[in-house]
Write an enzyme that holds these catalytic residues in place. Sequence first.
Site, PDB file in Angstrom:
ATOM      1  N   HIS A   1       0.818  -1.208   0.000  1.00 19.44           N
ATOM      2  CA  HIS A   1       0.000   0.000   0.000  1.00 19.44           C
ATOM      3  C   HIS A   1       0.858   1.268   0.000  1.00 19.44           C
ATOM      4  O   HIS A   1       0.633   2.188  -0.786  1.00 19.44           O
ATOM      5  CB  HIS A   1      -0.901  -0.049   1.237  1.00 19.44           C
ATOM      6  CG  HIS A   1      -1.949   1.006   1.304  1.00 19.44           C
ATOM      7  ND1 HIS A   1      -2.928   1.151   0.344  1.00 19.44           N
ATOM      8  CD2 HIS A   1      -2.197   1.975   2.242  1.00 19.44           C
ATOM      9  CE1 HIS A   1      -3.731   2.156   0.680  1.00 19.44           C
ATOM     10  NE2 HIS A   1      -3.303   2.673   1.820  1.00 19.44           N
ATOM     11  N   PHE A   2       1.838   1.331   0.890  1.00 22.98           N
ATOM     12  CA  PHE A   2       2.692   2.510   1.024  1.00 22.98           C
ATOM     13  C   PHE A   2       3.911   2.381   0.107  1.00 22.98           C
ATOM     14  O   PHE A   2       5.050   2.217   0.560  1.00 22.98           O
ATOM     15  CB  PHE A   2       3.130   2.684   2.485  1.00 22.98           C
ATOM     16  CG  PHE A   2       2.070   3.241   3.385  1.00 22.98           C
ATOM     17  CD1 PHE A   2       1.957   4.607   3.594  1.00 22.98           C
ATOM     18  CD2 PHE A   2       1.173   2.407   4.040  1.00 22.98           C
ATOM     19  CE1 PHE A   2       0.980   5.131   4.434  1.00 22.98           C
ATOM     20  CE2 PHE A   2       0.198   2.916   4.877  1.00 22.98           C
ATOM     21  CZ  PHE A   2       0.092   4.290   5.073  1.00 22.98           C
TER      22      PHE A   2
END
Length: 317
Positions: A294-295
Site C-alpha cells: 500500500h505505502f
Amino acid sequence: MTTITAHSPGQPQPDRQQPSPPLVALPPLALPARTAHRRTVVDGVDVFYRESLPDRADAPVLLLLHGFPSASHQFRRLIDILGRHYRLIAPDYPGFGHTRAPEGFTYSFDRLADIVDGFTENLGLTRYALYLFDFGAPVGFRHALRHPERVTGLIVQNGNAYEEGLSPAARDFTALTPDTPGAEETILGLFTLDATRAQYEGGTLAPELVAPEGWLLDQHFLDQPGRKQAQLALAYDYKSNVAAYPAWQAWLREHRPPTLITWGTNDPFFPAPGAHAYQRDVPSAELHLFETGHFALEDHLPSIAPLIAGFLDRLPA
C-alpha cells in the site's frame, strides 16, 4: 569539489618518490530541500502543513494528500528529494497528524474536502497538481470537482476511484454500518499497532526497507484522545466514496487531466485492476506498477521520485 585519495587496507603506502594514486572525485552533494512547518486556521480547524521552499519562486506546485492512517509526515522523504525544484505542500486533515479540530467537528469525507478547499484558499493556491494516495483520492476528487480550473495534473498512488479497485476485504469493510453486528469492533481492530504496521509492511518484498518511524508515528496519532472515534466516523462514511465513483470517472473523461499512476500491486485494499481502470477514462495516463504494498513510497521512493519529477516538468506552465 571535494576529492579523496583511495588506499586499499593492508597494502603498503606509496613511496614518497612515486606518483600518487589518482584522485577520485565525489559527485556533487544533493542537499535536501528546506521544509517549513506551518499552521493556518480553516473553519475553526488549526491545520498543520509542511511546505518545501524551492530554489525558484515560480516552481510548479504539488499538493500532497495523504492517506489512512497517516498524515503529512508520510511525504517527508519525497519533500526532501524534490522540494528544491518544486513547491510541495502537504496538509494534515482533521483527525490526523498535528491538525487540531474543534469539539463537535463532523468527520466525513465531504468535510475533509471542505477543509482542503479552505486551506488552498488561505495559501492563495490557484494552479497545482494533486497527489492522490488512499484517503487522498476521495478528498482530492471532491476538491477537483469543485475547482477543475486549478488542477494541472494528477499523480495517483494507490488512490482508488473504481469498483474493480476494491479487494473483497475492502468491499466487506466499506459495507459496514453502525447497525452491522460487530462492525465497531471490526473497525477498531484496524487502529491497533499490529494493524498499522501491517499496512506499511504488507505486500512488500523487502520489509527491511520500510522505516518503523512511519507506522510508529501513525499509531502515536491514532492513540490521541478522540482520534479513534474520528476514524470510526470516516470508516462508516467511506461508502459515500464508492457511491461517488461514477461522478469522479465522468470528471476524468471530461477533463482528461495529465495523469501519472504509480501503484503497489500487492495492496490488500486496492489491487492493480484499480490502477488499470484509470486508463479507461484517461487513455493517455502513464502507468507504472511496482511489486510492493500500500505505502509504495516507503520502499520504492528512488524509482517513483524521478517519475514524479519528470511528470511535473512536462505539465503546462
